[in-house]
Design a protein around this motif. Structure first.
Motif, short mmCIF file in Angstrom:
data_model
loop_
_atom_site.label_atom_id
_atom_site.label_comp_id
_atom_site.label_asym_id
_atom_site.label_seq_id
_atom_site.Cartn_x
_atom_site.Cartn_y
_atom_site.Cartn_z
N ALA A 9 34.61 -95.51 14.32
CA ALA A 9 35.08 -96.68 13.58
C ALA A 9 36.25 -97.35 14.29
CB ALA A 9 35.45 -96.30 12.15
N ALA A 10 36.13 -97.50 15.62
CA ALA A 10 37.21 -98.10 16.39
C ALA A 10 37.46 -99.55 15.99
CB ALA A 10 36.88 -98.02 17.88
N THR A 11 36.41 -100.23 15.57
CA THR A 11 36.54 -101.61 15.07
C THR A 11 35.67 -101.73 13.83
OG1 THR A 11 34.68 -102.41 16.40
CG2 THR A 11 36.88 -102.52 17.41
N PRO A 12 35.90 -102.76 12.99
CA PRO A 12 35.11 -102.89 11.76
C PRO A 12 33.61 -102.99 11.98
CG PRO A 12 37.05 -104.29 11.65
CD PRO A 12 36.99 -103.75 13.06
N ASP A 13 33.18 -103.50 13.16
CA ASP A 13 31.74 -103.69 13.39
C ASP A 13 31.12 -102.55 14.18
OD1 ASP A 13 32.95 -104.17 15.80
OD2 ASP A 13 31.78 -105.96 16.28
N SER A 14 31.85 -101.46 14.43
CA SER A 14 31.32 -100.40 15.27
C SER A 14 30.65 -99.30 14.45
CB SER A 14 32.43 -99.78 16.14
OG SER A 14 33.44 -99.22 15.32
N TYR A 15 29.76 -99.68 13.56
CA TYR A 15 29.04 -98.71 12.75
C TYR A 15 27.98 -98.01 13.60
CZ TYR A 15 25.58 -102.44 12.71
OH TYR A 15 24.69 -103.39 13.09
N LEU A 16 27.48 -96.90 13.07
CA LEU A 16 26.44 -96.12 13.73
C LEU A 16 25.39 -95.70 12.72
CD1 LEU A 16 25.50 -94.76 16.39
CD2 LEU A 16 26.78 -92.73 15.67
N SER A 17 24.13 -95.87 13.08
CA SER A 17 23.01 -95.43 12.24
C SER A 17 22.16 -94.45 13.03
CB SER A 17 22.16 -96.61 11.80
OG SER A 17 22.94 -97.56 11.10
N VAL A 18 21.73 -93.38 12.39
CA VAL A 18 20.95 -92.33 13.02
C VAL A 18 19.78 -91.98 12.10
CG1 VAL A 18 20.98 -90.02 14.03
CG2 VAL A 18 23.06 -91.41 14.05
N ALA A 19 18.63 -91.65 12.68
CA ALA A 19 17.47 -91.25 11.88
C ALA A 19 16.80 -90.04 12.52
CB ALA A 19 16.48 -92.41 11.76
N THR A 20 15.80 -89.55 11.88
CA THR A 20 15.07 -88.36 12.31
C THR A 20 14.53 -88.52 13.73
OG1 THR A 20 14.40 -87.95 10.04
CG2 THR A 20 13.11 -86.86 11.76
N PRO A 21 14.78 -87.55 14.62
CA PRO A 21 14.20 -87.61 15.97
C PRO A 21 12.74 -87.17 15.94
CG PRO A 21 15.53 -85.63 15.72
CD PRO A 21 15.69 -86.41 14.44
N PHE A 22 11.96 -87.68 16.88
CA PHE A 22 10.52 -87.39 16.94
C PHE A 22 10.14 -86.97 18.36
CE2 PHE A 22 10.84 -90.02 13.23
CZ PHE A 22 9.81 -89.63 12.39
N GLU A 23 9.16 -86.12 18.43
CA GLU A 23 8.50 -85.85 19.70
C GLU A 23 7.36 -86.85 19.86
OE1 GLU A 23 6.22 -82.27 22.17
OE2 GLU A 23 6.54 -82.10 20.00
N VAL A 24 7.26 -87.45 21.04
CA VAL A 24 6.21 -88.43 21.30
C VAL A 24 5.40 -87.99 22.51
CG1 VAL A 24 7.44 -90.38 20.29
CG2 VAL A 24 7.76 -89.84 22.71
N SER A 25 4.22 -88.53 22.62
CA SER A 25 3.33 -88.18 23.73
C SER A 25 3.80 -88.83 25.02
CB SER A 25 1.90 -88.60 23.42
OG SER A 25 1.82 -90.00 23.26
N ARG A 26 3.32 -88.31 26.11
CA ARG A 26 3.66 -88.82 27.44
C ARG A 26 3.31 -90.30 27.56
NH1 ARG A 26 3.71 -86.61 32.75
NH2 ARG A 26 2.85 -88.01 34.33
#
Length: 759
Positions: free
Chosen positions: A159-176
């Protein structure tokens, strides 16, 4: 002519993406969630998020999984500090991590998103690019020796600045195959090459059609105008029905390919291709070079990749709107918004040109590898389309007479202005290219070639498409008319009137849209004139907003703004302070220079600006090149008018790009015509600065550098330089300095120079 060496190199470089794409061949499987919805741990404030992203940001195969969860630190009052950590999981070879990030890459205290090896503490950066208000997916191939144990996905919001938010979601394994399609090299370069073939076909087919209507028409000018008309035909079809837009795209390309086959079979196109293939292959080279450079610099992937390339220099969300609108217009998503933007907040040319490759190539691949591929591929293909201004510069070089034509082309094409605005997905530089096309068409109408004067009829369409690429070019077009119309004879008005009628036909679908389908698309206009986007009061008069703003600041405030604006135009040292999204007061010197190069007119086009100043001094002391003087007058008139008109600061981004390009061309013409070698020596020194600040420093700061596309980019750059320096342009070079016997009269030169090497 094109040498055998060039043909072989181009052929080899076109085979490489096919080999690269073959590495990604394999079975496409559904993404597999690597963790469940439970077991996530957090410190501080990292609250869960319920709103599901759109399929073009995160595919349904991910977002509709029962294990899919999202976390986000943004609130209406600003970002929150916190850490989120997933349950441990075994790291796959190919991983996909949905994320969103408000903070920009490269700032101190930036948010972090990484995979953490539990046994060794080793980190793998996932994504540091700024996605603004959207989700993106970082596709990555983990090193084989990355972690012998389980890993966790960790997000840290500082939160270094008001607009420096972070969103994270479930990681997935994907095919080659999914990984190589989204983050690989071969598939996207094949898309770029296919897109270039499509637009080459449209270019050549347009000439076949126009040459049957108007004998003596300039092949290059009619081809470029034809591309603009095809775009507006697709737009008209989309306005009637989205399905019709896609059908029209396929039909136009099919008809263009058939016309080209017919034209080459009958030798109608052989001469056209022979005369313009160097210019067209420069377009191909620029497209392949720049798209490869973007693919090499991996800060997390997605359509926002160019935004993080030059960090901390960045820009806001509206620059990527053509990508959103291309998909929306072809499928009628909602009320045609990229919330809170309207389609007609920007003029549509880049948007509708994107629909063509999107329909033909991108969406069929997205059906296999995931819907987010549409945005990712559109961002790359947009660069190829934007590079269409490059062949216009090369074609214009055949219309002028200077001592060193390769030097002229290099001066115009290699600058911060050219690089930044060709990789950013906004249509501004296309508009500038069409302004330059109009100038070149003025040089295609000598008196002793009566049939060639039909080329004047293309000028109104060229100006119309400059506006349809970016509305700010209306100012540049007006400046062009003021400066260049006096050289026309009375008899030319009939030709110009006919051309104006054709241009109005091209403009009509857009005017109908803005008046009846979606009125009040005035956010950017209101912002420039009244410092107010007016998202919540679009129906209110822009003029009233402008008057209220002027009254609130008063005459003294207005004069102070104009004083600062004109100071910024010439702020060579970069003394004017700016902050996000164009921050020139960061801790990094190189980043500050990139920001200043983006902001300041006298810096953005580089060495040609010195030629502009020298040409002005020369014109005062002695008689100088009338073409250079007119181009300088045209450029400065447009910039002066824009600076006086708008309430925003006079930075490059707010200018009409047609005016900026004409200044670059004028300065380059002056320097390329000097008998001394000092301009070349100065340019070499400047190129060292340019490469260090705009290429090397961003590469050193990138999260993950991909070696193969970087080398591929360098090889295409070498091919482009080789064609500029070593190839032969088959068009004759008329001495433009003899075109004006008197300001009110245009005449041709009796001495036409034979075809010669560019050097």
């Amino acid at each position: 002519m094109l040498s055998k060496a060039s043909k072989y190199w181009i052929l080899i470089l076109l085979v490489v993406p096919i080999l690269g794409a073959s590495l990604g061949l394999g079975k496409v499987t559904d993404p597999r969630p690597l963790v469940g919805p439970n077991g996530w741990t957090q410190n501080g404030q990292f609250p869960p998020l319920k709103d599901v992203p759109s399929p073009l940001q995160v595919p349904d195969s991910m977002s509709k999984s029962a294990d899919f969860v999202m976390w986000r630190t943004w609130t209406p009052n600003g970002a929150l500090k916190g850490t989120i950590e997933s349950p441990p999981f075994r790291a796959p070879t190919y991983i996909a991590v949905p994320f969103a990030r408000g903070g920009n890459h490269g700032y101190p205290g930036s948010d972090e998103l990484f995979l953490l090896c539990q046994s060794t503490g080793r980190k793998f950066l996932v994504g540091s690019l700024q996605t603004f208000n959207e989700w993106s997916i970082a596709y990555a191939k983990l090193p084989d020796d990355f972690c012998p144990s389980n890993v966790t996905l960790v997000g840290v919001s500082n939160a270094a600045t008001p607009d420096s938010y972070l969103s994270v979601a479930t990681p997935f394994e994907v095919s080659r195959a999914v990984f190589f399609a989204n983050n690989g090299f071969g598939v996207k370069q094949i898309l770029v090459f296919a897109t270039m073939l499509v637009f080459f076909s449209i270019f050549l087919a347009s000439h076949i059609i126009t040459s049957r209507i108007c004998e003596g028409i300039d092949a290059f000018g009619s081809g470029m105008i034809g591309i603009g008309f095809v775009g507006m035909i697709v737009f008209t079809a989309a306005a009637i029905n989205p399905v019709l837009a896609r059908v029209t795209s396929v039909a136009i390309v099919g008809a263009s390919i058939w016309l080209c086959a017919w034209g080459f079979a009958g030798a109608d196109l052989s001469d056209v291709w022979r005369k313009h293939r160097v210019s067209l292959l420069l377009w191909l080279s620029a497209a392949m070079c720049l798209t490869s450079l973007v693919l090499a610099m991996d800060n997390g992937g997605g359509r926002w990749a160019p935004n993080s390339m030059f960090a901390p220099l960045s820009w806001s969300t509206d620059n990527e709107n053509p990508i959103i609108f291309a998909q929306a217009l072809a499928h009628s998503y909602g009320p045609m918004l990229a919330e809170p933007w309207y389609l007609d907040d920007r003029t549509p040319l880049l948007t509708v040109l994107l629909i063509i490759p999107q329909t033909l190539f991108i969406e069929p691949i997205a059906e296999l590898v995931g819907s987010d591929f549409v945005y990712n591929a559109d961002a790359i293909v947009a660069i190829a389309i934007l590079a269409m201004w490059v062949p216009i510069v090369a074609w214009f070089a055949t219309k002028i007479a200077v001592r060193r034509l390769p030097f002229f082309v290099g001066l115009v094409l290699l600058s911060p202005f050219a690089l930044f605005n060709t990789v950013y997905a906004w249509g501004k530089i296309i508009g500038g290219g069409y302004i330059l096309l109009a100038v070149g068409l003025m040089l295609s109408v000598p008196d002793d070639a009566k049939k060639a004067r039909v080329n004047l009829s293309l000028i109104p369409s060229s100006l119309a498409f400059s506006y349809l690429a970016h509305s700010g070019n209306a100012i540049a077009a007006l400046a062009f008319l003021i400066v260049f119309l006096p050289v026309l004879r009375l008899r030319d008005w009939r030709i110009l009137a006919a051309g104006t009628g054709v241009a109005l036909i091209a403009m009509t679908p857009w005017q109908v849209w803005t008046m009846f389908v979606q009125p009040h698309g005035n956010a950017l206009t209101r912002y420039q004139l009244a410092n107010d986007t007016g998202f919540d009061h679009r129906s209110r008069s822009v003029l009233k907003s402008m008057i209220e703003t002027l009254r609130s600041i008063g005459w003294r405030g207005w004069l102070e703004k104009k004083r600062m604006s004109f100071h910024t135009l010439g702020d060579l040292p970069g003394n004017v302070e700016y902050y996000r999204p164009v921050d020139n007061r960061t801790a990094g010197w190189a980043g500050n220079q990139r920001a200043n190069d983006f902001l300041v007119i006298v810096r953005t086009i580089g060495i040609p600006m010195l030629g502009v100043l020298m040409a002005l001094v020369t014109s005062i002391r002695t008689k100088s090149d009338p073409m250079v003087v007119r181009l300088i007058g045209c450029g400065f008139l447009g910039i002066f008018a824009m600076t006086i008109l708008i309430i925003q600061p006079a930075i490059v981004h707010h200018m009409a790009y047609g005016s900026v390009i004409l200044l670059a061309v004028a300065g380059a013409m002056y320097l390329a015509d000097r008998p001394s070698n000092w301009p070349i020596a100065l340019y070499v020194v400047y190129m060292v600065y340019f490469v260090a600040i705009w290429i090397v420093d961003p590469i050193l700061r990138v999260d993950h550098l991909h070696f193969v596309p970087l080398v591929f980019s360098a090889l295409w750059a070498i091919v482009a330089v080789w064609m500029i320096v070593g190839e032969r342009f088959d068009l004759v070079h008329a001495d433009h300095r003899l075109l004006w016997q008197h300001p009110s009269q245009m005449r041709s030169t009796a001495a036409v120079r034979p075809a010669k090497n560019l050097d």
